[in-house]
Design an enzyme around this catalytic site. Structure first.
Site, mmCIF file in Angstrom:
data_model
loop_
_atom_site.group_PDB
_atom_site.id
_atom_site.type_symbol
_atom_site.label_atom_id
_atom_site.label_comp_id
_atom_site.label_asym_id
_atom_site.label_seq_id
_atom_site.Cartn_x
_atom_site.Cartn_y
_atom_site.Cartn_z
ATOM 1 N N ASP A 119 0.867 -1.186 0.000
ATOM 2 C CA ASP A 119 0.000 0.000 0.000
ATOM 3 C C ASP A 119 0.898 1.228 0.000
ATOM 4 O O ASP A 119 2.128 1.109 -0.122
ATOM 5 C CB ASP A 119 -0.944 -0.018 1.220
ATOM 6 C CG ASP A 119 -2.275 0.661 0.912
ATOM 7 O OD1 ASP A 119 -2.248 1.865 0.566
ATOM 8 O OD2 ASP A 119 -3.331 0.013 1.014
ATOM 9 N N HIS A 143 -3.071 3.028 -4.468
ATOM 10 C CA HIS A 143 -2.421 2.535 -3.248
ATOM 11 C C HIS A 143 -1.012 2.021 -3.535
ATOM 12 O O HIS A 143 -0.561 1.038 -2.946
ATOM 13 C CB HIS A 143 -3.278 1.425 -2.612
ATOM 14 C CG HIS A 143 -4.570 1.934 -2.046
ATOM 15 N ND1 HIS A 143 -4.695 2.379 -0.747
ATOM 16 C CD2 HIS A 143 -5.781 2.108 -2.614
ATOM 17 C CE1 HIS A 143 -5.941 2.793 -0.535
ATOM 18 N NE2 HIS A 143 -6.622 2.643 -1.656
ATOM 19 N N GLU A 195 -9.929 2.327 -5.460
ATOM 20 C CA GLU A 195 -9.655 3.746 -5.236
ATOM 21 C C GLU A 195 -8.520 4.284 -6.124
ATOM 22 O O GLU A 195 -7.672 5.053 -5.660
ATOM 23 C CB GLU A 195 -9.334 4.002 -3.755
ATOM 24 C CG GLU A 195 -10.483 3.594 -2.845
ATOM 25 C CD GLU A 195 -10.227 3.847 -1.365
ATOM 26 O OE1 GLU A 195 -11.075 4.482 -0.740
ATOM 27 O OE2 GLU A 195 -9.182 3.412 -0.851
#
Ligand SMILES: [Zn+2]
Length: 649
Positions: A225, A299, A365
């Site tokens: 991440d 990420h 995302e």
């Protein structure tokens, strides 16, 4: 041979069960009433989590002593399981159960029987358990079933069974009973984020050990991440040399100062490939499959920090230590061919390390703004005749799927991978509610349900004034998790593999806190994904949860005692503010004060909605179970209650 086995299976089905299909087309195997006679009472007597499908209590007990012999029949794996049970009993009790073949004449035995009873009902993970005063028989189609049968008898033994040292004064015996048990879903998962905070090899192993006790079988390992890259990639050592470390910060995540110029990145760590192999083997011995996640194209800051050419801006960045950065949203450039070359290397090494079928590629995302203003990304959109940036996301994921297929793996990703068109063979993990999962299952894709509303274990378990960290996203109590059903009421074809809970660790810096956030909520999850919905009962469950607490203590595993805490419920009667209390655990007394003194059982006892005395600024409350305090002290400002009421409206 195949025909014969099928016939036998059908015979058993016809004899011992009836198949029923609910309105959604899901098949549930129902046992006849004479077997499933003792539901709640049997659950409470045996106190097993997740509650077994069918329990019949019998007279008498099976006593453990040194004459008991464990008799494994089947392959070497069964032999290993016999050793596992023998060691588990020996540590706290000092009773050494001999593993031998055959049993001694006239002696007591625990038989582990593989493939003797072919039963389609119990499947690959189910088991049948018969306990009489003379013998314990665990039979299963596969070793996983024997392992779960062993877990059930471990839970029927005194809590001291979890002790790491010798204890005294316990009575080592099992209540005679007959248990038939098998899971509702094949994917029963927990996800641990080791990027936002790093947890070492031993901590990860202990987490896997604990989940396996409750028949959870899928460990989703969020390895990368923005805050750290945690897996060694031999051909790309820069990923861990740079990406695994960030500048040290303590306090509240997302408020940390960005790295200062020339500040050393010393906080973090990663798993070597040897570490990974060791953990995979450890998980395999507990029938847990690991699903590794390499989260791209969003990420990906740890990747980008290691290879500055990887982002659309091509600027240098640091691994984010938990700062409110704009660069938190950076994505990998989908127009940069070198990124795909690196991902091919990464996914190929990852595929060779993990024997499971699935590799998780994240996909969540991904901020499309960077792609919109990137020359390379726009050139890719034009060349591949893609509609827009959502099409580019779909292109990105489809390329990863091809790489995974060439490595013999299947792709799973968060539900954003639906955007722009799902890759042909992809499975979806639905986190933004259940909608993505329902949509994917209607398209014939397999789905794992993990909606934030029920499955995000970084959320608080109780009142914000009691719980130690605040991650946002509201409150998810144990009983909320227990209410969850992965099969949505509106139905859909039967492509739901199961469910999993996610432990995001921005606000969870230690493994002790990971455990606190996981337990006992993962007990609720385990029952949701294992036990037939009709057999679930919250009152029985809460009593069985309570019986696990001393086991957690003996195993030195942290847990949240939030079910005992007071729950404050503000309400309005006209203009007047009234206070009600309740608790998750039934039958507790609640005492309260308005004068800033510590309430105890001599304070005012809660009996119904309370009016607030003039001038009072805070209410303090505590629960008692009989004569002893049960929960923790709750202090709430009266002004705060007004605000909470507004939020409720
Ligand atoms: Zn780009």
């Amino acid at each position: 041979m195949r025909q014969k086995v099928v016939s036998l299976g059908l015979f058993l089905l016809a004899s011992f069960s009836s198949a029923a299909s609910d309105k959604n087309g899901f098949i549930f195997w129902q046992l006849p009433p004479q077997i499933n006679t003792i539901g709640k009472e049997g659950q409470e007597h045996l106190s097993i989590i997740p509650a077994p499908v069918a329990i019949q209590l019998r007279e008498g007990v099976f006593k453990f002593d040194s004459t008991v012999v464990i008799v494994p029949s089947g392959n070497g794996e069964v032999q290993k399981l016999a050793g596992y049970l023998s060691d588990k009993v020996f540590t706290p009790s000092g009773i050494r159960l001999t593993v031998a073949k055959p049993a001694r004449a006239g002696g007591k035995s625990i038989k582990l029987v593989l493939n003797k009873v072919f039963s389609k009902i119990i499947g690959d993970e189910g088991y049948q358990l018969e306990i009489t005063p003379a013998a314990v028989n665990i039979s299963a189609n596969k070793p996983a079933g024997l392992f779960y049968g062993i877990q059930s008898i471990i839970q029927m033994l005194p809590p001291a069974i979890e002790s790491k040292v010798r204890t005294g004064g316990e009575i080592w015996e099992l209540r005679a009973a007959s248990v038939t048990d098998y899971p509702r879903f094949g994917w029963r998962g927990l996800m641990l984020d080791v990027s936002r905070h790093f947890f070492n090899k031993e901590e990860v192993k202990s987490y896997i050990d604990q989940m396996a006790k409750y028949k959870l079988n899928s460990f989703h390992w969020h390895l990368t991440d923005n805050q750290g890259w945690r897996i060694e990639i031999k051909k790309l050592p820069g990923l861990t040399a740079t990406g695994a470390f960030r500048v040290p910060r303590t306090g509240t995540f997302w408020t940390f100062e960005p790295p200062h110029p020339d500040e050393k990145a010393t906080d973090g760590g990663f798993y070597t490939q040897d570490d990974i192999r060791e953990i995979v083997q450890y998980a395999r011995e507990r029938y847990v499959t690991i699903v590794p996640e390499i989260d791209v194209p969003g990420h990906s800051l740890a990747f980008i920090a290691s290879f500055p050419q990887a982002s659309c801006t091509q600027l240098p960045y640091h691994v984010n230590p938990g700062s409110p950065h704009a660069d938190e949203d950076l994505v990998l450039c989908a127009g940069n061919e070198d990124n795909f070359k690196k991902l091919e290397i990464i996914l190929s090494e990852v595929s060779s390390l993990f024997p499971g079928k699935y590799i998780h590629i994240g996909g969540d995302e991904a901020d499309k703004r960077f792609w919109k203003s990137c020359v390379k990304c726009q050139a890719r959109i034009a060349k591949e005749k893609l509609k827009d940036e959502a099409g580019l996301q779909s292109y990105f994921i489809k390329r990863l799927e091809k790489i995974l297929h060439s490595n013999g793996k299947k792709l799973i990703g968060w539900d954003e991978i639906l955007e722009g068109g799902l890759a042909p063979d992809a499975s979806v993990m639905s986190w933004r509610g259940s909608e993505g999962g329902i949509a994917a299952s209607k398209m014939g894709h397999h789905v794992v349900m993990s909606p934030g509303q029920y499955c995000y274990f970084d959320h608080l378990q109780g009142d914000i004034n009691i719980e130690p960290t605040y991650a946002g996203g509201g409150v998810l109590r144990l009983s909320d998790v227990y209410r969850y059903d992965p099969v949505p009421p509106e139905g859909g074809p039967g492509y739901i593999l199961g469910a999993q809970a996610n432990v995001w660790t921005e606000h969870i810096p230690t493994i002790r806190q990971v455990e606190y956030m996981t337990w006992p909520r993962a007990l609720a999850l385990s029952e949701v994904v294992w036990t037939p919905p009709d057999s679930r009962n919250i009152d029985s469950f809460l009593l069985r949860v309570e019986s696990q607490f001393p086991r957690f203590s003996n195993a030195e595993v942290n847990y949240a005692p939030s079910i005992y805490d007071p729950i404050i419920v503000p309400q309005k009667d006209g203009k007047k503010l009234l206070i009600s209390f309740k608790t998750e655990y039934r039958g507790l007394d609640i005492y309260y004060t308005f004068d800033h003194t510590f309430p105890d059982k001599f304070s005012d006892k809660y009996q119904g909605p309370i009016e607030i005395p003039k001038g009072a600024s805070e209410i303090w409350a505590i629960t008692y179970k009989g004569k002893m305090p049960a929960g923790r002290l709750l202090k709430v400002a009266i002004d705060d209650l007004e605000k909470r009421l507004q939020e409720l409206i």
